[in-house]
Design a protein around this motif. Sequence first.
Motif, short mmCIF file in Angstrom:
data_model
loop_
_atom_site.label_atom_id
_atom_site.label_comp_id
_atom_site.label_asym_id
_atom_site.label_seq_id
_atom_site.Cartn_x
_atom_site.Cartn_y
_atom_site.Cartn_z
N ASP A 202 -33.21 -26.81 -78.32
CA ASP A 202 -32.12 -26.69 -77.35
C ASP A 202 -31.40 -28.04 -77.30
N LEU A 203 -30.38 -28.18 -78.12
CA LEU A 203 -29.70 -29.47 -78.27
C LEU A 203 -28.95 -29.87 -77.01
N GLU A 204 -28.46 -28.90 -76.24
CA GLU A 204 -27.75 -29.23 -75.02
C GLU A 204 -28.72 -29.79 -73.98
N LYS A 205 -29.88 -29.18 -73.85
CA LYS A 205 -30.90 -29.69 -72.93
C LYS A 205 -31.34 -31.09 -73.35
N PHE A 206 -31.51 -31.28 -74.64
CA PHE A 206 -31.89 -32.59 -75.17
C PHE A 206 -30.84 -33.64 -74.82
N LYS A 207 -29.58 -33.29 -75.00
CA LYS A 207 -28.49 -34.22 -74.71
C LYS A 207 -28.45 -34.57 -73.22
N GLN A 208 -28.59 -33.57 -72.36
CA GLN A 208 -28.52 -33.79 -70.93
C GLN A 208 -29.70 -34.63 -70.42
N ALA A 209 -30.82 -34.58 -71.14
CA ALA A 209 -32.00 -35.36 -70.74
C ALA A 209 -31.93 -36.81 -71.22
N GLY A 210 -30.87 -37.15 -71.93
CA GLY A 210 -30.74 -38.54 -72.39
C GLY A 210 -30.60 -38.70 -73.87
#
Length: 459
Positions: A202-210
């Motif tokens: 989940d690249l969007e979740k990864f991005k949002q987590a930092g």
Amino acid sequence: MTDLINHHKIPLLAETDILVIGAGSAGCLAALAARQGRKYEVMLVERYGFPGGTSTQMLDTFYGFFTPGEAPKKIVSGLADTIVHKLDQTGDIFLRPNTYGAGTGVNYNPERLKYVWDQQIIEAGIRFLLHTTLVDTVNEEAEKQSCIFWNKSGFYKVKARRVIDASGDADFCHLAGFAYEVAGESEPAQSMTTTFRMSNVDLEKFKQAGGKKMMNEKMKIAFETGSYSLPRKEGSAHEMCQKGCVSTVAVKVGGLNPLNMEELTLAEMEGRRQAFIFEEFFKNEVPGYEASKIIGLSHQIGVRETRRVYGEYRLTKNDCLSGNIPGDSIFLCGAPIEDHREAKNGESETFWQYIPDNGVYGVPYGTIVPKGSALAWVAGRCFSATHDAHASCRSMAQTMCMGQAAGSAAVLSLDEDMAAHALDIAELQSKLLQTGTLLEVPHTLADTGRNGWRNNFVG
């Protein structure tokens, strides 16, 4: 091998004008350049079952097309561009910034790239043999080189008027008696890497987590606390063309010699061991990776350097950092020295040294000509360079340039009946310029946006 087998009894498979050994990025471009005018017969041999070498066995990003920094310029064009254009036509590339700042990379689908290489080779009318390994060289006739290969059909001989060694390990030069340096003899060799690919991220979740900063902080903590036996504090895990998939450069295997089969075997197993430790780390510690799995390991462990041939000229660290473009240059490079090595405290890290002022340097013709060579050239990671210079000039955009230069030089050598070491470099440069090679730094900035490839007009 001539002490073990009777080369006189080995059947002749072919006689060709130009023989290219190794179908990696350098070898494929060498063969394509040699066949451009369709004047000479070209044969290309590869030990694996597909072309591309590192570009399709381990990686999914071309580096070296663009200079790093805030004012990027596109410094590689020519035949290398045609390969990227083919991938762009099917939506199989995007541009992305490098994790560590080595310049914008061209991310591609390596499976599509295999097919692109196939099609280019077929359309050029190149005789192509896969699963074919060089085992010996024999000097039987003046002005010709005999090479002995083995494949499932048996042992066969190929006679060639000119040879381009794009084997990566300088296998032809080793067997033919040309001088070379073995990486690790005078300074530590760069480490090896088993790349791996993961799905269902989940690249969007990864991005949002930092994103990458968060991931590297977690990796550093895991390394320093020993909660996971990771080989390094930092690594790269980047988006692929395939949705929800990432590709990594995280594994590091050092201290083993890839020219020694027992040590290479250990390296392969160690690379796989580390890959699955990383899988556990990503799944448990990195947001967005909870449901991810490894879906592929590199075809073999990635080897950065083994034999480096001594050429008519040897590229040095000072050459790279000077930012000069000598009059005998055959292509350009702007990549920093990127040395994957063991740090003093035992951890595996990467040393970076940039060309001052985001500079660009030119690479002389003599770096692809083995010392005193009449009939042979080298292209790819076995070219003539010191350890430090090699760590700058080994990107695939540059090795493709080496291949184009070597293929064009072989044609010119046959046209003029001249030895490789005595070639008219100005005439070679003229031929390279006609096919789009850049020998001067362009004035315009490059479009390095995600979809900016087709907007880069160099001139």
